[in-house]
Design an enzyme around this catalytic site. Structure first.
Site, PDB file in Angstrom:
ATOM      1  N   ASP A 192      -2.905  -5.463   3.129  1.00 35.47           N
ATOM      2  CA  ASP A 192      -3.345  -5.023   1.845  1.00 35.47           C
ATOM      3  C   ASP A 192      -2.248  -4.611   0.863  1.00 35.47           C
ATOM      4  O   ASP A 192      -1.187  -4.269   1.355  1.00 35.47           O
ATOM      5  CB  ASP A 192      -4.711  -4.221   2.031  1.00 35.47           C
ATOM      6  CG  ASP A 192      -5.729  -4.002   1.035  1.00 35.47           C
ATOM      7  OD1 ASP A 192      -5.460  -4.725   0.082  1.00 35.47           O
ATOM      8  OD2 ASP A 192      -6.604  -3.358   1.303  1.00 35.47           O
ATOM      9  N   ASP A 193      -2.593  -4.635  -0.421  1.00 36.05           N
ATOM     10  CA  ASP A 193      -1.878  -3.833  -1.286  1.00 36.05           C
ATOM     11  C   ASP A 193      -1.613  -2.536  -1.276  1.00 36.05           C
ATOM     12  O   ASP A 193      -0.574  -1.910  -1.349  1.00 36.05           O
ATOM     13  CB  ASP A 193      -2.210  -4.278  -2.924  1.00 36.05           C
ATOM     14  CG  ASP A 193      -3.605  -3.931  -3.107  1.00 36.05           C
ATOM     15  OD1 ASP A 193      -4.351  -3.342  -2.124  1.00 36.05           O
ATOM     16  OD2 ASP A 193      -4.114  -3.917  -4.435  1.00 36.05           O
TER      17      ASP A 193
ATOM     18  N   ASP B   9      -5.744   3.727   0.435  1.00 42.31           N
ATOM     19  CA  ASP B   9      -6.153   4.947  -0.609  1.00 42.31           C
ATOM     20  C   ASP B   9      -6.794   5.851   0.314  1.00 42.31           C
ATOM     21  O   ASP B   9      -5.990   6.689   1.053  1.00 42.31           O
ATOM     22  CB  ASP B   9      -6.847   4.319  -1.629  1.00 42.31           C
ATOM     23  CG  ASP B   9      -7.122   5.322  -2.389  1.00 42.31           C
ATOM     24  OD1 ASP B   9      -7.174   6.735  -2.179  1.00 42.31           O
ATOM     25  OD2 ASP B   9      -7.405   5.146  -3.828  1.00 42.31           O
TER      26      ASP B   9
END
Length: 172
Positions: free
Chosen positions: A108-109, A112
């Site tokens: 994933d980028d 969070d």
């Protein structure tokens, strides 16, 4: 810094060049670390943000088997933590490919809050989870990442941006 700035105004702007460099760095960090004599069986991108980094990682490591998992946990346009929905899988990767995740890189980028990766990790507990960027709340959910950013930083990815004039930080 102005005390009355909105949380998303503490921004970290990522260019296409930067995401490419950081994704290559992620590939280099993962190279030779797979369970099959250092090799990985497949790359699975968490859509949508993980697609560009996963493509770069799969290219750099010559991994030809690429799939996606689509997880939705945000309202359209992002949102504060108290505005997020419960994460749910919208599209799963091939079940024969995945098994328990052994030998699979899930990319994933950004991690969070960690809610997306927590859900995917429950499905594929032996997969290796890698992100380009990580915030402190989500770091426990990721095995490998390149750059840590503060929890209150909003990352602006190149696929979310358009070129336009921006006022100087201290005003015109």
């Amino acid at each position: 810094m102005s005390e009355n700035r909105l949380p998303h105004e503490k921004g970290f702007h990522i260019s296409w060049d930067q995401i490419h460099r950081d994704s290559r760095a992620l590939a280099w960090r993962l190279d030779g670390k797979g369970p099959d004599n250092g090799d990985w069986r497949a790359v699975v991108a968490i859509t949508r943000g993980g697609m560009a980094p996963a493509m770069i990682v799969s290219r750099e490591l010559d991994i030809r088997t690429v799939d996606t998992i689509s997880v939705m946990s945000y309202h359209a346009g992002g949102g504060a933590a108290n505005e997020r929905r419960e994460a749910k899988v919208l599209k799963s990767p091939d079940s024969e490919l995945m098994g328990d995740g052994t030998g699979v890189l899930i990319i994933d980028d950004l991690v969070d809050s960690g809610k997306t990766l927590e859900l995917v990790r429950k499905l594929y507990p032996n997969a290796h989870f890698a992100t380009v960027y990580a915030k402190p709340e989500g770091e426990p959910m990721v095995d490998t990442f390149i750059t840590g950013v503060s929890q209150d930083t909003w990352i602006f990815f190149p696929w979310d941006m358009a070129l336009q004039y921006v006022e100087p930080y201290r005003g015109a």
